[in-house]
Write an enzyme that holds these catalytic residues in place. Structure first.
Site, PDB file in Angstrom:
ATOM      1  CG  HIS A 198      25.243   9.612 -13.469  1.00 43.06           C
ATOM      2  ND1 HIS A 198      25.823   8.409 -13.149  1.00 43.06           N
ATOM      3  CD2 HIS A 198      25.747  10.506 -12.580  1.00 43.06           C
ATOM      4  CE1 HIS A 198      26.630   8.578 -12.102  1.00 43.06           C
ATOM      5  NE2 HIS A 198      26.592   9.837 -11.737  1.00 43.06           N
ATOM      6  CG  ASP A 252      26.504  15.141  -8.825  1.00 45.64           C
ATOM      7  OD1 ASP A 252      26.735  14.884  -7.633  1.00 45.64           O
ATOM      8  OD2 ASP A 252      26.856  14.402  -9.770  1.00 45.64           O
ATOM      9  CG  ASP A 306      28.350  12.998  -4.375  1.00 45.41           C
ATOM     10  OD1 ASP A 306      27.502  13.826  -4.756  1.00 45.41           O
ATOM     11  OD2 ASP A 306      28.964  12.241  -5.154  1.00 45.41           O
ATOM     12  NE  ARG A 358      32.563  12.243  -5.395  1.00 42.07           N
ATOM     13  CZ  ARG A 358      32.441  11.192  -4.610  1.00 42.07           C
ATOM     14  NH1 ARG A 358      33.457  10.363  -4.455  1.00 42.07           N
ATOM     15  NH2 ARG A 358      31.308  10.940  -3.967  1.00 42.07           N
ATOM     16  CD  GLU A 396      31.647  13.411 -10.241  1.00 42.14           C
ATOM     17  OE1 GLU A 396      31.648  12.773  -9.184  1.00 42.14           O
ATOM     18  OE2 GLU A 396      30.683  13.446 -11.013  1.00 42.14           O
ATOM     19  CG  ASP A 405      -2.118  -0.883   1.055  1.00 40.44           C
ATOM     20  OD1 ASP A 405      -2.292  -1.407  -0.051  1.00 40.44           O
ATOM     21  OD2 ASP A 405      -2.854  -1.084   2.035  1.00 40.44           O
ATOM     22  CG  HIS A 415      35.560   8.534  -9.638  1.00 38.49           C
ATOM     23  ND1 HIS A 415      35.533   9.850 -10.059  1.00 38.49           N
ATOM     24  CD2 HIS A 415      35.817   8.574  -8.304  1.00 38.49           C
ATOM     25  CE1 HIS A 415      35.742  10.638  -9.012  1.00 38.49           C
ATOM     26  NE2 HIS A 415      35.938   9.888  -7.942  1.00 38.49           N
ATOM     27  CG  HIS A 422      28.327   3.737  -5.689  1.00 42.55           C
ATOM     28  ND1 HIS A 422      28.132   2.825  -6.707  1.00 42.55           N
ATOM     29  CD2 HIS A 422      28.683   4.885  -6.289  1.00 42.55           C
ATOM     30  CE1 HIS A 422      28.362   3.417  -7.869  1.00 42.55           C
ATOM     31  NE2 HIS A 422      28.707   4.661  -7.641  1.00 42.55           N
ATOM     32  CG  HIS A 467      28.297  12.549 -14.297  1.00 35.57           C
ATOM     33  ND1 HIS A 467      27.147  13.274 -14.076  1.00 35.57           N
ATOM     34  CD2 HIS A 467      28.882  12.419 -13.079  1.00 35.57           C
ATOM     35  CE1 HIS A 467      27.035  13.536 -12.783  1.00 35.57           C
ATOM     36  NE2 HIS A 467      28.081  13.047 -12.150  1.00 35.57           N
TER      37      HIS A 467
HETATM   38  N1  GLY Z   1      26.449  11.881  -7.114  1.00 41.09           N
HETATM   39  C1  GLY Z   1      26.669  11.074  -8.228  1.00 41.09           C
HETATM   40  C2  GLY Z   1      27.902  11.411  -8.915  1.00 41.09           C
HETATM   41  O1  GLY Z   1      28.672  12.201  -8.420  1.00 41.09           O
HETATM   42  O2  GLY Z   1      28.155  10.993  -9.990  1.00 41.09           O
HETATM   43 MN    MN Z   2      28.089  13.580  -6.903  1.00 45.61          MN
HETATM   44 MN    MN Z   3      28.677  13.483 -10.171  1.00 44.54          MN
END
Ligand code: GLY
Ligand code: MN
Ligand code: MN
Length: 472
Positions: A376, A282, A271, A440, A419, A47, A365, A254, A369
């Protein structure tokens, strides 16, 4: 879901959505037709649904946020909306519905019908069209549904009906359109960035003041500060699950906000950012919980910041999407050698570190993006005019042969994040003073003719400025 307030549809926006539909219609080819469903409502548990979020493609073309709606657009520019019919009883429970009668005038579409008639209307709309476009990737089961409607058309070929012979992925057309943002979109993105920056300021101040007061500070306390600030300014959602990572948790890419304690002497990586009117932001900031960087923390922080500055300087129209990443990696590679994260005797010079991808141990990474309605966001990362130019290289770490195509040339109005980071997991040979530091720094940039505009600098990024803010 509950919607008790009658939504306001801004009549000035109707023409913006109509222009987008016209631009799309012009790309459907003679006799083409496009089908765009919005997102389904998704049950969370008995529900109880997840908060409803419309489909980004559908919203881009209609501005309509109700569930259960479909847009059908012909190459001639005829827009037909199928939406939930008015239903007094359902509206008592679930909230206001626009209904097909009001949709034509309110949304500026040419026709509107009840979505209850979808399986009757769609075969009729598809009949005698040459090609049908729909999103291939975003709606599970849609292809089978389209196939069912096409079968109904095929059943009528003996009566002279023509069935579309081709199917095209509508994402390919819409992704390109969405990649370059218009002024209306940029204005919302700037507002979203500014709200999110304010939320980071609030979380930094909360961290140091709560610690000064001797309180037990947890990651979720800081997440609560962020969410409060988002909602306080009218944002509907966080744009993605907030990461609030204390100390070593920052090395889990993550991670999300948990209940780990935030301690004096540790860094906190946040983040987190809001979605506003369907557009994301972001932001990542990393700060000392108590407002004072230690020597090793400061050394790595300044290195990440220097790499971000290099990436930002490489973000401008005419540059390639990969250029900011390459610029960041060049600074990080040299810096990792200079601070002793990587041993010069073992790894050689910065070029060797890049060629052998040795930096990857601490920076695994990409530097950015696309960002827009989706955090994203959609859009090809390969330059469409050069897709045929394939080169091969052997990856130095995996030995795998990787096919590369030239990366996208940046144009004014494209929006991307910048980033870079460094994440130091304890490992043999890694100086202990850097163990478990994760940093970061992330900002959102609009590409301009001669550089980029950062939308998220309402929160400080220089180490001294962060310390000053947190002392204040
Ligand atoms: N917060 C998702 C990224 O930085 O890509
Ligand atoms: Mn981010
Ligand atoms: Mn990002």
């Amino acid at each position: 879901m509950h919607r008790d307030v009658v939504p306001q549809y801004d009549s000035r926006m109707t023409s913006i959505y109509a222009q987008r539909r016209a631009r799309l219609a012009a790309q459907l080819g003679a006799g083409g037709i496009a089908i765009v469903p919005t997102a389904p409502e998704r049950p969370r548990n008995r529900d109880s649904d997840f908060p409803y979020r419309h489909d980004s493609y559908f919203y881009y073309l209609t501005g309509f946020t109700e569930p259960g709606a479909w847009l059908v657009l012909s190459a001639e520019g005829e827009a037909t909306l199928l939406c939930q019919p008015k239903d007094v009883e359902r509206e008592i429970w679930d909230g206001y519905r626009l209904g097909p009668e009001a949709a034509v005038a309110t949304l500026g579409v040419q026709a509107a019908h009840s979505s209850a008639d979808l399986d009757i209307r769609l075969p009729r709309l598809l009949e005698n069209r040459s090609q049908v476009w729909f999103p291939f990737a975003t709606h599970g089961g849609l292809a089978a549904r389209v196939e069912g409607w096409l079968n109904q058309v095929r059943a009528r070929v003996r009566y002279g009906a023509l069935c579309p012979a081709q199917q095209g992925d509508l994402c390919l057309l819409l992704d390109e359109m969405r990649l370059v943002k218009d002024e209306h979109e940029l204005a919302i993105l700037r507002r979203a960035g500014s709200i999110s920056a304010g939320a980071h300021v609030r979380a930094m101040q909360a961290s140091s003041s709560m610690l000064r007061a001797g309180e037990d500070v947890r990651e979720y306390h800081l997440e609560a500060e962020l969410l409060h600030e988002f909602r306080q300014h009218g944002s509907e959602f966080a744009a993605y699950t907030s990461i609030v990572a204390a100390g070593a948790n920052a090395c889990v890419l993550h991670y999300r906000a948990g209940n780990a304690p935030i301690r004096d002497g540790e860094l906190v990586l946040i983040d987190a950012a809001c979605e506003l009117d369907g557009y994301a932001s972001d932001i990542t900031r990393t700060f000392p919980a108590d407002g004072r960087f230690s020597g090793p923390q400061r050394a790595l922080y300044d290195l990440v910041l220097a790499s971000q500055k290099a990436a930002i300087a490489a973000t401008r129209a005419g540059a390639r999407f990969n250029d900011p990443h390459d610029a960041a990696v060049a600074v990080l590679a040299q810096g990792m050698l200079d601070v002793g994260l990587l041993d010069k005797n073992q790894h050689g010079n910065a070029q060797d570190v890049i060629d052998r991808r040795a930096y990857f141990q601490f920076y695994m990474h990409r530097t950015g993006h696309w960002m827009g309605m989706d955090v994203h966001d959609c859009g090809s990362y390969v330059e469409p005019t050069e897709v045929g130019q394939v080169s091969e290289r052997k990856d130095p770490l995996s030995g795998e042969i990787i096919k590369n195509r030239p990366s996208r040339i940046l144009h004014p109005g494209m929006v991307l994040t910048v980033e870079p980071g460094i994440y130091v997991r304890p490992a043999p040979g890694v100086p202990e003073q850097f163990h478990n530091i994760g940093i970061r720094i992330e900002d959102d940039a609009i590409v301009t003719a001669d550089g980029c505009e950062l939308m998220t600098r309402g929160v400080p990024v220089e180490a001294d400025e962060i310390e000053a803010l947190m002392r204040g």
